[in-house]
Design an enzyme around this catalytic site. Structure first.
Site, PDB file in Angstrom:
ATOM      1  N   LYS A   1       0.859  -1.189   0.000  1.00 41.73           N
ATOM      2  CA  LYS A   1       0.000   0.000   0.000  1.00 41.73           C
ATOM      3  C   LYS A   1       0.888   1.229   0.000  1.00 41.73           C
ATOM      4  O   LYS A   1       2.026   1.177   0.473  1.00 41.73           O
ATOM      5  CB  LYS A   1      -0.886   0.020   1.249  1.00 41.73           C
ATOM      6  CG  LYS A   1      -2.144   0.839   1.093  1.00 41.73           C
ATOM      7  CD  LYS A   1      -3.249   0.068   0.392  1.00 41.73           C
ATOM      8  CE  LYS A   1      -4.496   0.896   0.228  1.00 41.73           C
ATOM      9  NZ  LYS A   1      -5.627   0.065  -0.184  1.00 41.73           N
TER      10      LYS A   1
HETATM   11  P1  NAD Z   1     -13.168   7.680  -2.560  1.00 42.09           P
HETATM   12  O1  NAD Z   1     -12.145   8.715  -2.311  1.00 42.09           O
HETATM   13  O2  NAD Z   1     -13.667   7.501  -3.951  1.00 42.09           O
HETATM   14  O3  NAD Z   1     -14.446   7.926  -1.625  1.00 42.09           O
HETATM   15  C1  NAD Z   1     -14.373   8.103  -0.255  1.00 42.09           C
HETATM   16  C2  NAD Z   1     -15.736   8.595   0.230  1.00 42.09           C
HETATM   17  O4  NAD Z   1     -15.755   8.634   1.644  1.00 42.09           O
HETATM   18  C3  NAD Z   1     -16.091  10.006  -0.238  1.00 42.09           C
HETATM   19  O5  NAD Z   1     -17.469  10.045  -0.577  1.00 42.09           O
HETATM   20  C4  NAD Z   1     -15.864  10.863   0.994  1.00 42.09           C
HETATM   21  O6  NAD Z   1     -16.693  12.016   1.020  1.00 42.09           O
HETATM   22  C5  NAD Z   1     -16.251   9.887   2.074  1.00 42.09           C
HETATM   23  N1  NAD Z   1     -15.657  10.216   3.371  1.00 42.09           N
HETATM   24  C6  NAD Z   1     -14.417  10.696   3.652  1.00 42.09           C
HETATM   25  N2  NAD Z   1     -14.279  10.862   4.981  1.00 42.09           N
HETATM   26  C7  NAD Z   1     -15.441  10.458   5.539  1.00 42.09           C
HETATM   27  C8  NAD Z   1     -15.912  10.382   6.863  1.00 42.09           C
HETATM   28  N3  NAD Z   1     -15.141  10.767   7.891  1.00 42.09           N
HETATM   29  N4  NAD Z   1     -17.160   9.907   7.074  1.00 42.09           N
HETATM   30  C9  NAD Z   1     -17.935   9.514   6.028  1.00 42.09           C
HETATM   31  N5  NAD Z   1     -17.546   9.566   4.767  1.00 42.09           N
HETATM   32  C10 NAD Z   1     -16.316  10.047   4.520  1.00 42.09           C
HETATM   33  O7  NAD Z   1     -12.563   6.319  -1.974  1.00 42.09           O
HETATM   34  P2  NAD Z   1     -12.961   4.825  -2.333  1.00 42.09           P
HETATM   35  O8  NAD Z   1     -12.027   4.332  -3.366  1.00 42.09           O
HETATM   36  O9  NAD Z   1     -14.425   4.738  -2.553  1.00 42.09           O
HETATM   37  O10 NAD Z   1     -12.570   4.072  -0.971  1.00 42.09           O
HETATM   38  C11 NAD Z   1     -13.455   3.969   0.141  1.00 42.09           C
HETATM   39  C12 NAD Z   1     -13.026   2.829   1.028  1.00 42.09           C
HETATM   40  O11 NAD Z   1     -13.027   1.626   0.263  1.00 42.09           O
HETATM   41  C13 NAD Z   1     -11.623   2.928   1.624  1.00 42.09           C
HETATM   42  O12 NAD Z   1     -11.603   2.310   2.890  1.00 42.09           O
HETATM   43  C14 NAD Z   1     -10.794   2.110   0.650  1.00 42.09           C
HETATM   44  O13 NAD Z   1      -9.596   1.638   1.239  1.00 42.09           O
HETATM   45  C15 NAD Z   1     -11.763   0.998   0.363  1.00 42.09           C
HETATM   46  N6  NAD Z   1     -11.501   0.264  -0.874  1.00 42.09           N
HETATM   47  C16 NAD Z   1     -11.443   0.890  -2.074  1.00 42.09           C
HETATM   48  C17 NAD Z   1     -11.226   0.123  -3.220  1.00 42.09           C
HETATM   49  C18 NAD Z   1     -11.238   0.739  -4.585  1.00 42.09           C
HETATM   50  O14 NAD Z   1     -11.167  -0.029  -5.565  1.00 42.09           O
HETATM   51  N7  NAD Z   1     -11.364   2.038  -4.752  1.00 42.09           N
HETATM   52  C19 NAD Z   1     -11.032  -1.262  -3.122  1.00 42.09           C
HETATM   53  C20 NAD Z   1     -11.106  -1.871  -1.879  1.00 42.09           C
HETATM   54  C21 NAD Z   1     -11.357  -1.102  -0.758  1.00 42.09           C
END
Ligand code: NAD
Length: 420
Positions: free
Chosen positions: A109
């Site tokens: 990561k």
């Molecule tokens: P992203 O940046 O696209 O979205 C994050 C979202 O969370 C945004 O809508 C933001 O406004 C919101 N957010 C931020 N802080 C917050 C808070 N304190 N309370 C509530 N909402 C909040 O990110 P993403 O890619 O959607 O990732 C989200 C989660 O999923 C993370 O934990 C990431 O590690 C995990 N994840 C992502 C992927 C991927 O393919 N993108 C894969 C596996 C896991």
């Protein structure tokens, strides 16, 4: 007497999970120690020219946790709270995620401490290119393949791909996944994490006899994972999305929300709050709503010993990495909730990242239908192995997922042996 404070350092949590599983699997204590230790960690401090002409120094990390099963794989996060321990935890979870999904990858990561919301596109591009150049000494298609995570996206990956390609003198699309389709990205990658989460939810619903059509769903976080999950559950399953949220707070409508309309509203106003016909809820209240399915899709440690007893959902689908603390896990397991653990539930993203890498390596591309079908097969198989392990060992799904994953990595050590 006050209770001892719950441990919220994600890497300490990740290590405790390994201890628990290692003891249960009766692993060699040396191997448990190895699994609690990242193989390689790189910290980079680098300058970026900001739009006002000033130089600003940023700190970034790339942690390569374990590569027993194959090249390192894992996303890059841009966030003001990024820390070395957070990146270590996320890299550790990637190791088990790739293993439980049956992928030939290890875990890694990366992260940069920054506030992307306050940076211009030019500043983000210069920071990304410089960070890519700084970590270029350890990444590469056969070594370590980054992907998007919180506040990074396909554009970020395009800049990294271009930076690495410029330094070697030829195009290297296979150095990152989650790229735009026009430069070698895979069809279906953008929604893959959410599509996988939907399949995991569907498999859990089948086994718990829940009818998902019309079932109420709350989603915390409305980014890549949260939005696409809400859209797919709404469009393909016919579930009712009653609440969604972003960093500013959430909205609730018991009659259901149309995720596409909410997205259009967020794009216009900057937040989901204020969406016509909805009531405001806080991010904390959203978690405790009376829903059938709850999907935390934002950040770590949102379900803790403080609120676990008040979660009403029957299925908790972890789109985010590390949203639940071990104490909260125990409370929800005792209450009979089905928690779909992150390393399985959101493994669809890295699975299609693997598909993207395979397509890049063979320079032959698949249709969206092929990608989705292969993803579904991989999710269903992984779900089954975890579900069966949980039934056989009478443990919760997280423990079962870790048992499957850690067994696979331990087996790789047995087969490869310890060098020299
Ligand atoms: P992203 O940046 O696209 O979205 C994050 C979202 O969370 C945004 O809508 C933001 O406004 C919101 N957010 C931020 N802080 C917050 C808070 N304190 N309370 C509530 N909402 C909040 O990110 P993403 O890619 O959607 O990732 C989200 C989660 O999923 C993370 O934990 C990431 O590690 C995990 N994840 C992502 C992927 C991927 O393919 N993108 C894969 C596996 C896991």
């Amino acid at each position: 007497m006050s209770k001892p404070r719950e441990e919220l350092n994600p890497f300490e949590i990740a290590k405790r999970q390994i201890d628990r599983v290692g003891r249960r699997l009766k692993l060699d204590p040396g191997l448990i120690e190895l699994f609690k230790t990242p193989k390689r960690e790189l910290t980079v401090n680098f300058p970026v020219r900001m739009d006002d002409g000033n130089l600003k120094v940023f700190t970034g990390y790339r942690v390569q946790y374990n590569d027993a099963l194959g090249p390192f794989k894992g996303g890059i996060r841009y966030h003001w709270n990024v820390s070395l321990d957070e990146v270590r935890a996320l890299a550790c979870w990637m190791t088990w995620k790739c293993a439980v999904m049956g992928l030939p990858f290890g875990g890694a990561k990366g992260g940069v401490i920054c506030n992307p919301k306050e940076m211009s596109r030019g500043e983000l591009e210069r920071m990304t290119r410089r960070y890519a150049s700084e970590i270029s000494v350890i990444i590469g298609p056969e070594k370590d393949i980054p992907a998007p995570d919180v506040y990074t996206d396909a554009q970020t990956m395009a800049w990294i791909m271009d930076t690495i390609s410029m330094s070697v003198g030829y195009a290297v699309p296979e150095v990152v996944t989650g790229k735009p389709v026009g430069i070698g990205g895979s069809l279906g990658r953008e929604e893959a994490t959410s599509r996988g989460l939907m399949y995991a939810t569907r498999e859990a619903a089948k086994r718990t006899k829940m009818n998902l059509k019309g079932a109420s769903v709350g989603v915390q976080g409305f980014g890549n994972v949260g939005y696409n999950y809400a859209r797919l559950m709404h469009d393909e399953i016919g579930a009712k999305i009653v609440a969604v949220s972003d960093s500013r707070g959430g909205i609730y409508n018991p009659d259901g929300l149309d995720p596409m309309k909410v997205l259009a509203f967020k794009e216009k106003t900057g937040s989901v709050q204020g969406f016509p016909g909805s009531k405001k809820v806080t991010n904390e209240e959203l978690l405790e709503l009376d829903v059938d399915v709850l999907a935390p899709c934002a950040l770590e440690n949102v379900i803790t010993s403080e609120n676990a007893a008040r979660i009403k959902a029957k299925i908790v689908a972890e789109g985010a990495n590390g949203p639940t603390t071990p104490e909260a896990d125990d409370i929800m397991y005792e209450r009979g909730l089905v928690v779909l653990p992150d390393i399985l539930a959101n493994g669809g993203g890295v699975t299609v990242s693997y598909f993207e890498w395979v397509q890049n390596m063979q320079e032959f591309f698949w249709t969206k239908r092929e990608v989705d079908e292969k993803l579904e097969g991989q999710m269903v198989r992984s779900f089954e192995s975890v579900w069966n392990m949980a039934q056989k060992e009478k443990v919760d799904l997280r423990m079962a997922a870790y048992m499957v994953a850690i067994n696979r990595v331990a087996e790789a050590y047995r087969l490869r042996g310890i060098y020299p």
